[in-house]
Design an enzyme around this catalytic site. Structure first.
Site, PDB file in Angstrom:
ATOM      1  CG  HIS A   1      40.927  17.629   0.201  1.00  0.00           C
ATOM      2  ND1 HIS A   1      41.781  16.979  -0.662  1.00  0.00           N
ATOM      3  CD2 HIS A   1      41.079  18.952  -0.055  1.00  0.00           C
ATOM      4  CE1 HIS A   1      42.413  17.876  -1.404  1.00  0.00           C
ATOM      5  NE2 HIS A   1      42.011  19.081  -1.057  1.00  0.00           N
TER       6      HIS A   1
ATOM      7  CG  ASP B   1      42.925  15.493   5.739  1.00  0.00           C
ATOM      8  OD1 ASP B   1      43.776  16.333   6.106  1.00  0.00           O
ATOM      9  OD2 ASP B   1      42.278  15.580   4.687  1.00  0.00           O
TER      10      ASP B   1
ATOM     11  CD  GLN C   1      42.198  23.483   5.373  1.00  0.00           C
ATOM     12  OE1 GLN C   1      42.360  24.527   6.018  1.00  0.00           O
ATOM     13  NE2 GLN C   1      42.531  23.380   4.102  1.00  0.00           N
TER      14      GLN C   1
ATOM     15  CE  LYS D   1      45.994  22.301   2.623  1.00  0.00           C
ATOM     16  NZ  LYS D   1      45.338  23.092   1.575  1.00  0.00           N
TER      17      LYS D   1
ATOM     18  CB  CYS E   1      39.718  19.166  -3.398  1.00  0.00           C
ATOM     19  SG  CYS E   1      40.905  19.834  -4.543  1.00  0.00           S
TER      20      CYS E   1
HETATM   21  N1  PMP Z   1      42.918  17.502   3.253  1.00  0.00           N
HETATM   22  C1  PMP Z   1      42.385  18.708   3.450  1.00  0.00           C
HETATM   23  C2  PMP Z   1      41.279  18.850   4.447  1.00  0.00           C
HETATM   24  C3  PMP Z   1      42.854  19.798   2.724  1.00  0.00           C
HETATM   25  O1  PMP Z   1      42.320  20.998   2.914  1.00  0.00           O
HETATM   26  C4  PMP Z   1      43.908  19.613   1.800  1.00  0.00           C
HETATM   27  C5  PMP Z   1      44.441  20.757   0.979  1.00  0.00           C
HETATM   28  N2  PMP Z   1      43.443  21.587   0.412  1.00  0.00           N
HETATM   29  C6  PMP Z   1      44.437  18.341   1.647  1.00  0.00           C
HETATM   30  C7  PMP Z   1      43.933  17.316   2.397  1.00  0.00           C
HETATM   31  C8  PMP Z   1      45.537  18.056   0.689  1.00  0.00           C
HETATM   32  O2  PMP Z   1      46.703  18.666   1.093  1.00  0.00           O
HETATM   33  P1  PMP Z   1      47.963  18.737   0.115  1.00  0.00           P
HETATM   34  O3  PMP Z   1      47.430  19.233  -1.202  1.00  0.00           O
HETATM   35  O4  PMP Z   1      48.873  19.701   0.772  1.00  0.00           O
HETATM   36  O5  PMP Z   1      48.526  17.367   0.023  1.00  0.00           O
END
Ligand code: PMP
Length: 408
Positions: A124, A201, A204, A227, A366
């Site tokens: 991401h 990270d 997910q 999430k 993203c």
């Molecule tokens: N890493 C991953 C794999 C994600 O899916 C997301 C959110 N789409 C993020 C990081 C970022 O999370 P946040 O926007 O809640 O900081």
């Protein structure tokens, strides 16, 4: 047989009663943000109606109660991640802030010109851009773990990327764009063999499978509240105690100090408070704790098994649609169905299927570097949560067939 009492569980979610364009809402955008059970929503009424107060500054009842609920959540999160010590849990605004914290506190202290940081092509943007910003300042090199046609990381290539200058691996546990589940415990083992640290990270992963940071042997692990059936505005950084202790603070302010002086050096609070400058998102943290208890009461094993069934059902359902291509065919995959359809723009599919009450996501998720490898700038993505049902997926698949028929 693993079955969830979905009808019962759905009654916890007021939003699932609403209609969109006159149709019952079918919410399949859970990888972007999950919906919130009433038990979590009720935390806000309770907190602001009964014990709203700033924390850690005690000496009155409300503050004590708020502090106890806030710090109690640290223990809830510790147990959720199976961390060894509650001092290893730092509250942040989300995964993004947690990664930026590691980059700015650990990274600035440990990375220099000539060093190497490994990320993957599955990342991401939030696990790419903080490293790019820092590399621009400090002059270290970012190397990329390649991904194959299925969206699976090439582990042989991963091993070959290590040199004596590799300091950090930053990789996601589960890909938000393709759903790939990465072998993070094995990747941690390889990183440690080479004397490198690993940041995972888990944005997910946390909603879909039980996490054990000790079994993975993670150095850092990040996830977001919104999430995992919790609120926005709050997330978690797990960090191994000795690493957090050795790291300088990132943001300065109240709460993160021991003593402040204008004459002699200011001293900092012990971990984790050293990394929690200013008044935190108190209600959100407490609500996150309630969300994690809601998840644990149901059981992540059950939730994960249910979502695997939903994914299978959806994958079979869309297989009959001519010209539809699924992106991400890893053998180990979370409940994410990413796809494109010949002759139909993803954006148009998303807009038209919304008219049928079905919420999916379209765009680059993203993850532009990943999509670019596949020659794409967008996909459609349906992603599943505990409250989704096979019947909802049938409506989604029928809707998709209709929409695609209209578009070509
Ligand atoms: N890493 C991953 C794999 C994600 O899916 C997301 C959110 N789409 C993020 C990081 C970022 O999370 P946040 O926007 O809640 O900081």
């Amino acid at each position: 047989d693993l079955t969830l009492d979905v009808a019962k569980l759905r009654r916890d979610f007021p939003i699932l009663d609403r209609e969109v364009h006159g149709k019952p809402l079918i919410y399949l955008d859970n990888a972007a943000t999950s919906q919130t059970p009433r038990q979590v929503i009720e935390v806000y009424d309770d907190y602001y109606g009964r014990y709203n107060a700033n924390i850690h500054r005690g000496l009155h009842t409300l503050s004590d109660e708020a502090t106890a609920a806030f710090e109690g959540t640290r223990e809830t999160v510790r147990a959720f991640l199976n961390a060894a010590d509650h001092r290893e849990i730092v509250f942040t605004r989300g995964t993004t802030e947690a990664i930026n914290l590691v980059a700015n506190a650990w990274g600035r202290a440990n990375l220099k010109a000539g060093d190497e940081v490994l990320i993957s092509r599955l990342e991401h943007h939030s696990n790419i851009v903080p490293w790019q910003l820092l590399a621009g300042e400090l002059g270290f090199t970012i190397k990329v773990i390649p991904v194959d046609e299925r969206g699976v990381l090439d582990l042989a290539a991963y091993r070959d990327l290590f040199t004596e200058r590799t300091r950090l691996v930053a990789v996601n546990h589960v890909s938000n764009a393709f759903g790939t589940v990465n072998p993070v415990a094995e990747m941690a083992r390889v990183a440690h063999e080479h004397g490198a640290r690993i940041l995972i990270d888990g944005a997910q992963a946390a909603p879909h499978q039980a996490i054990d940071v000790q079994a993975i042997d993670a150095d850092f692990y990040a996830f977001s509240g919104h999430k995992v059936y919790g609120p926005t505005g709050v997330g978690v950084l797990y960090g191994r105690a000795e690493l957090l202790e050795a790291m300088p603070p990132w943001q300065g302010g109240g709460e993160m100090i021991k003593t402040v002086s204008l004459e002699v050096p200011t001293t900092f609070a012990d971990i984790p408070h050293k990394f929690e400058a200013g008044t935190p998102a108190i209600a959100e943290v407490i609500a996150l704790g309630r969300a994690l208890r809601w998840v644990s009461d149901i059981g992540l094993d059950l939730i994960g098994a249910w979502e695997a069934r939903l994914l299978e059902h959806a994958t079979e359902g869309v297989a009959g649609i001519e010209g539809l291509r699924i992106l991400g065919t890893a053998p180990d995959k979370a409940g994410v169905l990413s796809f494109v359809v010949d002759g139909a723009h993803s954006q148009d599919i998303g807009l038209l299927i919304d008219q049928l009450g079905v919420a999916i996501r379209t765009g680059h998720h993203c993850a532009q570097p990943l999509l670019s490898q596949f020659g794409l700038d967008a996909t459609c993505r349906a992603s599943f949560a505990a409250y989704n049902t096979p019947e909802e997926i049938d409506v989604f698949v029928e809707g998709l067939e209709r929409v695609v028929g209209m578009l070509r």
